[in-house]
Scaffold this motif. Structure first.
Motif, short mmCIF file in Angstrom:
data_model
loop_
_atom_site.label_atom_id
_atom_site.label_comp_id
_atom_site.label_asym_id
_atom_site.label_seq_id
_atom_site.Cartn_x
_atom_site.Cartn_y
_atom_site.Cartn_z
N ASP B 161 0.83 -1.21 0.00
CA ASP B 161 0.00 0.00 0.00
C ASP B 161 0.86 1.25 0.00
O ASP B 161 0.63 2.18 -0.77
N VAL B 162 1.84 1.26 0.88
CA VAL B 162 2.72 2.43 0.97
C VAL B 162 3.44 2.62 -0.36
O VAL B 162 3.51 3.73 -0.91
N GLY B 163 3.94 1.51 -0.90
CA GLY B 163 4.69 1.57 -2.15
C GLY B 163 3.85 2.17 -3.27
O GLY B 163 4.30 3.05 -4.01
N LEU B 164 2.61 1.71 -3.35
CA LEU B 164 1.76 2.20 -4.44
C LEU B 164 1.40 3.67 -4.28
O LEU B 164 1.42 4.44 -5.23
N ARG B 165 1.14 4.05 -3.02
CA ARG B 165 0.77 5.45 -2.77
C ARG B 165 1.95 6.37 -3.13
O ARG B 165 1.78 7.39 -3.80
N VAL B 166 3.11 5.98 -2.67
CA VAL B 166 4.29 6.82 -2.92
C VAL B 166 4.60 6.88 -4.41
O VAL B 166 4.88 7.95 -4.96
N THR B 167 4.49 5.73 -5.06
CA THR B 167 4.77 5.72 -6.49
C THR B 167 3.80 6.62 -7.23
O THR B 167 4.18 7.34 -8.16
N LYS B 168 2.54 6.58 -6.79
CA LYS B 168 1.53 7.38 -7.45
C LYS B 168 1.89 8.86 -7.38
O LYS B 168 1.78 9.59 -8.38
N ILE B 169 2.31 9.31 -6.21
CA ILE B 169 2.67 10.73 -6.08
C ILE B 169 3.92 11.04 -6.89
O ILE B 169 4.02 12.08 -7.55
N LEU B 170 4.87 10.12 -6.86
CA LEU B 170 6.12 10.37 -7.60
C LEU B 170 5.85 10.43 -9.10
O LEU B 170 6.52 11.14 -9.84
N GLU B 171 4.85 9.67 -9.54
CA GLU B 171 4.54 9.65 -10.97
C GLU B 171 3.81 10.91 -11.40
O GLU B 171 4.00 11.42 -12.48
N SER B 172 2.94 11.37 -10.51
CA SER B 172 2.06 12.47 -10.92
C SER B 172 2.79 13.82 -10.80
O SER B 172 3.93 13.90 -10.37
N ARG B 173 2.06 14.83 -11.17
CA ARG B 173 2.61 16.18 -11.06
C ARG B 173 2.82 16.49 -9.57
O ARG B 173 1.98 16.18 -8.73
N GLN B 174 3.90 17.11 -9.31
CA GLN B 174 4.27 17.38 -7.93
C GLN B 174 3.25 18.28 -7.24
O GLN B 174 2.91 19.33 -7.78
N PRO B 175 2.75 17.90 -6.07
CA PRO B 175 1.77 18.76 -5.40
C PRO B 175 2.40 20.12 -5.05
O PRO B 175 3.58 20.20 -4.73
N GLU B 176 1.58 21.12 -5.11
CA GLU B 176 2.04 22.49 -4.87
C GLU B 176 2.70 22.60 -3.48
O GLU B 176 2.15 22.16 -2.48
N GLY B 177 3.85 23.20 -3.46
CA GLY B 177 4.50 23.48 -2.18
C GLY B 177 5.03 22.24 -1.46
O GLY B 177 5.44 22.31 -0.32
N GLN B 178 4.97 21.11 -2.11
CA GLN B 178 5.42 19.89 -1.45
C GLN B 178 6.71 19.39 -2.11
O GLN B 178 6.88 19.54 -3.32
N SER B 179 7.55 18.81 -1.30
CA SER B 179 8.79 18.31 -1.87
C SER B 179 8.74 16.79 -1.96
O SER B 179 8.30 16.12 -1.03
N LEU B 180 9.18 16.30 -3.10
CA LEU B 180 9.17 14.85 -3.29
C LEU B 180 10.31 14.18 -2.54
O LEU B 180 10.37 12.97 -2.44
N ARG B 181 11.23 15.01 -2.06
CA ARG B 181 12.43 14.39 -1.51
C ARG B 181 12.16 13.58 -0.24
O ARG B 181 12.95 12.75 0.15
N TYR B 182 11.01 13.82 0.41
CA TYR B 182 10.70 13.02 1.59
C TYR B 182 10.23 11.62 1.20
O TYR B 182 10.16 10.73 2.02
N LEU B 183 9.87 11.48 -0.07
CA LEU B 183 9.26 10.21 -0.47
C LEU B 183 10.27 9.19 -1.01
O LEU B 183 10.04 8.00 -0.97
N LEU B 184 11.40 9.69 -1.52
CA LEU B 184 12.36 8.73 -2.09
C LEU B 184 12.89 7.72 -1.06
O LEU B 184 12.98 6.53 -1.36
N PRO B 185 13.20 8.17 0.16
CA PRO B 185 13.62 7.16 1.13
C PRO B 185 12.53 6.13 1.43
O PRO B 185 12.82 4.97 1.68
N VAL B 186 11.27 6.58 1.38
CA VAL B 186 10.18 5.63 1.61
C VAL B 186 10.19 4.57 0.51
O VAL B 186 10.11 3.37 0.78
N LEU B 187 10.35 5.04 -0.70
CA LEU B 187 10.39 4.11 -1.83
C LEU B 187 11.54 3.12 -1.66
O LEU B 187 11.40 1.91 -1.87
#
Lengths: 202, 838
Positions: B161-187
């Motif tokens: 579940d976590v993997g899919l959620r994180v991948t989904k955000i990484l794939e999509s357009r970056q949310p406003e004001g949010q940094s993707l860098r917190y998600l790479l370690p999760v992946l």
């Protein structure tokens, strides 16, 4: 990837960290739980949790032994490592450190490599996966220890490590997110330190 | 989800917990005593009821949306309470949900979120935990929640579940004001925990994102995020170009070794991406789903950045996985180039080393996944190796370089002998004291045992050098060394190896001296500063000792030379040094392992050589406290193993054994070995085991042992010879009886001798030395043996049982089967216990 980070006491050095004979884990964080084997018999969440805690204690004890043996071999008396005054900067570069391997099944399912560092009467350890970049792991451990010293006043007499769990968590979230070792050059470290200070100041 | 959904009764000011940190026994006793008064309680000792009350108090605070200091203080204490014990702390389901909502709550300060997450992680795995995070856009919070979910043990497929959620955000357009860098370690964590989470199209998309981050991060510095208010000077914040670690303006793309005052978002992602690159390449390269001609339609839309700025048109046409490899290759090459620069800051210098190691490992991995990288990598690493040979600062990188050559030199048909030669010859001799390197070096050897078992003679012949790591770091390396020791042992190395093992503590002392003489003015000495072995240092300089010293420190196996004894004498002042003692403690373990391995292939000749070596070296050991006794114990049991394996040894080495047993000094200095040798003579000097065993030979041994027993029993007590253990006397008597049973002319002699034992034992001189119990033991054994000899055929049957009789032993301990047989026989002979009465 790091599997766990822990801070534990080192007995023998005597100091106010607690029982002289017991090694105690003061803080630990496991990054993602290990895959457990499918073994027969009942296994509730309580048992899983107990296993996790015992594993970390086993690591702490081994680190303690490794540390004692290293200190013994150096021929220096243990008093050398007792804190002088809390104001005096601790030469982190010279802090004794080492590395040892944990065989599969003892205590973790898979083999791990532990990098440890002694900070006077406390020990910090990273439980890494085998074949982790040990140079990076060691420098990360030194970096974490420096930050813990700065933000928790780890060794000064009034400090209470146990009640500052949130600060330790914040440090780890920034510098070891989810147990990922980061290739941080000095500027990155400074930027993260700024972020950390802001989040701790709030 | 707000906080008000929960309508729990608010606690009425629960008591203040004051955990006794440190918890010394005295403090704990004190705190338990005070429990009634409710003042301070150790977190481990808090009862469920008290915990419940405390939770109610927190519930009250959280429901009021009071997220101030008091709440934080309470949460800190709660975290301590749940984490301080290894046993499970039950928190109410509703309370768990409340903590969760406090974590989600947008107004919660970071500290509260972090604490809630920490508490939830501590009580995990928890069945009460249900996280809804599909709507969460805050990447920092998502990362925090992932850490809670990933701690649940994947019972409900949380990792996926976590993997899919994180991948989904990484794939999509970056949310406003949010940094993707917190998600790479999760992946990165997700793919570590569960290898089969992502599908091929997701992997492809992530491959493209990684390419963008790795290869096309901005080469301009970021802008400081601090708002300068009215007085900010816009010109001062003009970002400059990124520089290298040495301060020069960067000429190529951004990497983790690029320096700027501030970093942009994509530069942060670049750092994160490289940190997880090796893991990702392994993950994405090893999935079995790979189809080379898969038609990837989404390729053109996934990665705009790389389309625009791609320099190489050919690489653009490759599928994402291959393109990522191509980019990873370029990244690593750039790191290798960047690690050659002179860093202005010390931490950056350390990072350069770590990066170099990582880069080489990734290059090796790339070549394993795709052999088309081989030739480019080969030339790059050859140059690198040349560079590393001249610079010990980067020594750790030599291991992955050597690993690369081990993996690929055959396929690439290059001669990499020079790489191994340098690695095994120079590095252990010069850097044995670097414990981290020593660990990695031995790990490297262990990982590559399959290569070395082939025909890499350089590895096998370097064992004296590798033992330097062990001699210096024995406490930390012994368990690693046990894994690789068997590889070194074969018929050609066995003898020298055993000498090396026995001389290991001496080697430690020699290495200590080597360091003292090489770095006499070191600021932070690596040796024990309390020890001042001036005489040793002077002694080592004279040419005679120098040669022995050089031999001891030899990098390669070169056979054994006799006469290290002068060195033992010279190094004696070092024998008490803690490091030497630690090393000495490992020797018996290694000897045992050595014999386990060697006895699997050793032939008669080698076994004889080893036995002679053991007898000879038993008197030539470095004088470390307790070392001799421990090694003698091990030698004794190994001698028996050798005799059992090759009983002819007793006949073939009769000269050496006669000499050894004929020396009365050996009884005292090597009692353990002596006893075992005498026993082995009695057991194996028989025509049953070797046809060459003549009556003359038996008589010869008999005479020697008889003379010896006579000497220790009849000339006693004497001031020159200390008391010898009763076991030696009984073993000697038994062996003489055994020999007599095989050469029956000797029976009257031994019977006479045994009968004299009574008068010997009762002489006042003896009673002063031996206790009553000892005398009793000696006399009982003498009587038993005498009675046995009265019936020579029974004696022969009992004392020299044929193989058919002795093989099915009725219990496992072969050493005690003789007394059992003796006991049985003596009962039969003495007629005291009549058979009829049984």
């Amino acid at each position: 990837m790091v599997h766990a980070f822990l801070i534990h006491t080192l007995s023998g050095s005597g100091q106010a960290t607690g029982d002289a004979t017991f090694c105690r884990v003061l803080y630990s964080q496991v990054f993602g739980s290990e895959r457990l084997p499918d073994e027969p018999g009942p296994r509730g969440p309580e048992r899983d949790r107990l296993l996790r805690k015992e594993q970390l204690l086993a690591v702490a004890r081994q680190a303690e032994t490794a540390c004692k043996l290293l200190q013994q071999a150096s021929g220096r008396p243990p008093t050398d490592l007792l804190p002088q005054s809390s104001d005096e900067p601790i030469p982190l570069q010279d802090a004794p450190s080492g590395v040892f391997r944990l065989r599969p099944g003892d205590p973790f399912q898979e083999a791990k490599v532990v990098v440890w560092l002694r900070l006077l009467s406390l020990g910090c350890a990273l439980v890494c996966e085998p074949h982790e970049n040990l140079l990076l792991a060691e420098s990360t451990l030194r970096l974490l220890t420096r930050l813990l010293l700065e933000h928790l006043k780890l060794l000064s007499s009034g400090s209470n490590v146990l009640l500052r769990g949130d600060r330790i968590e914040a440090i780890l979230n920034h510098f070891l997110p989810q147990g990922q070792l980061l290739f941080l050059n000095d500027q990155f470290v400074q930027a993260l330190e700024k972020e950390l200070s802001t989040s701790l100041a709030r | 989800m707000g906080l008000r959904v929960f309508r729990l009764v608010s606690g009425r000011g629960g008591r203040v917990f004051k955990p006794a940190t440190g918890c010394s026994p005295r403090e704990r006793r004190a705190s338990s005593a005070k429990r009634g008064a409710g003042l301070g309680i150790a977190p481990r000792e808090i009862q469920d009821q008290e915990l419940k009350k405390f939770c109610l108090r927190i519930t009250g605070l959280l429901q009021k949306e009071d997220l101030g200091n008091e709440t934080i203080d309470c949460l800190q204490r709660l975290f301590l309470i749940v984490s301080a014990t290894k046993y499970y702390r039950k928190l109410e389901k509703k309370f768990v949900e409340l903590l969760l909502s406090a974590m989600y709550f947008p107004k919660s300060p970071e500290q509260v979120q972090v604490l809630c997450a920490a508490i939830l992680r501590e009580i995990s795995p928890s069945e009460d935990l249900t996280l809804f995070y599909d709507h969460i856009q805050n990447t920092k919070l998502l990362s925090l929640m992932s850490s809670v979910l990933l701690a649940q043990g994947n019972k409900r497929d949380e990792v996926r579940d976590v993997g899919l959620r994180v991948t989904k955000i990484l794939e999509s357009r970056q949310p406003e004001g949010q940094s993707l860098r917190y998600l790479l370690p999760v992946l990165s964590k997700v793919i570590t925990l569960s290898p089969k989470v992502l599908k091929e199209d997701q992997i492809n998309l992530l491959n493209k994102r990684l390419i963008d981050w790795l290869r096309y991060a901005s080469i301009q510095q970021g802008v400081a995020q601090i708002s300068g208010g009215f007085f900010s000077n816009p010109r001062a914040r003009q970002p400059g170009p990124i520089t290298e670690v040495d301060g020069a303006v960067a000429t190529d793309f951004f990497t983790v070794l690029s320096v700027g005052q501030h970093y942009t978002e994509d530069q942060w992602l670049n750092m994160q991406a490289f940190s997880m690159l090796r893991k990702w390449l392994l993950y994405s390269g090893n999935d079995g789903t790979e189809t080379p001609d898969s038609d990837d339609k989404s390729e053109l839309e996934g990665s705009i950045m790389s389309m625009v700025s791609a320099t190489s048109t050919s690489s653009r046409l490759l599928p994402p996985k291959e393109r990522l490899r191509e980019n990873a290759f370029e990244y690593c090459q750039r790191l290798i180039e960047q690690s050659n620069r002179r860093a202005l800051k010390k931490p950056d210098c350390e990072l350069q080393k770590a990066c170099l190691v990582e880069a080489v490992i990734i290059l090796d991995l790339l070549c394993r996944q795709d052999s088309s990288f081989m030739y480019r990598t080969l030339s790059c690493l050859k140059t690198l190796h040349g560079r590393l040979c001249g610079d010990l600062a980067y020594v750790q990188a030599l291991l992955p370089v050597a690993q690369f050559f081990l993996n690929h030199s055959e396929a690439a048909a290059v001669d990499s002998e020079a790489v191994y030669q340098h690695l095994f010859t120079n590095i252990p001799s010069e850097l044995f004291y670097n414990s981290m390197l020593a660990f990695e070096f031995i790990q490297f050897c262990r990982d590559n045992i399959h290569f070395f078992n082939g025909n890499l003679s350089i590895f096998k012949s370097s064992f004296p050098n590798l033992f330097k790591f062990l001699a210096w770091n024995s406490a930390s390396l012994i368990s690693e060394f046990v894994d690789i020791l068997p590889v070194f042992i074969d018929a050609s190395t066995a003898i020298e190896m055993l000498h090396v093992l026995l001389d290991l503590p001496c080697l430690t002392a020699a290495l200590d001296l080597y360091l003292r003489s090489s770095f006499p003015t070191a600021e932070k000495p690596l040796w024990d500063p309390s020890l001042k072995p001036t005489s040793c240092l002077d002694g080592v300089r004279d040419p005679y000792h120098q040669a022995l010293f050089q031999y001891l420190l030899r990098p390669k196996a070169k056979g054994f030379i006799k006469g290290l004894a002068p060195l033992h004498e010279l190094l004696k002042p070092m024998a008490g040094c803690a490091r030497v003692i630690q090393c000495a403690e490992t020797v018996p373990i290694l000897i045992q392992l050595f014999f386990t391995v060697v006895t699997e292939f050793a032939d008669g000749t080698l076994i004889n050589q080893l036995a002679v070596l053991l007898l000879g070296r038993s008197g030539l050991l470095f004088d470390v406290p307790q070392f001799k006794a421990a090694v003698h114990r091990e030698m004794s049991s190994q001698l028996l193993v050798l005799c059992k394996l090759h009983p002819s040894l007793v006949v073939e080495l009769s000269k050496e054994l006669l000499e050894f047993t004929g020396t009365i000094r050996n009884i005292h200095s090597k009692e353990n070995i002596f006893t075992h040798v005498v026993w082995a003579i009695g057991e194996y000097l028989s025509v049953l085991y070797d046809r060459r065993c003549t009556v003359e030979l038996i008589n010869k041994f008999f005479e020697t042992l008889e003379a010896l027993l006579f000497e220790i029993t009849q000339f006693r007590p004497s001031a020159t010879l200390p008391k010898c253990c009763p076991r030696v006397i009984t073993v000697l008597m038994t062996t003489l009886t055994k020999l007599a049973s095989r050469s029956q002319d000797l029976i009257p002699r031994v019977s006479l001798f045994l009968s004299k034992m009574r008068s010997f034992a009762q002489s006042p001189a003896m009673t002063s030395v031996y206790s009553e119990e000892d005398t009793e033991t000696i006399l009982t054994r003498a009587t038993e043996l005498m009675n046995l000899l009265k019936m020579p055929s029974v004696a022969q049957f009992v004392l020299t049982p044929s193989v058919e009789v002795s093989n099915p032993r009725y219990h496992l301990d072969t050493n005690t089967s003789l007394p059992l047989a003796l006991q049985m026989a003596s009962r039969l002979v003495e007629k005291e216990a009549s058979l009829l009465s049984w």
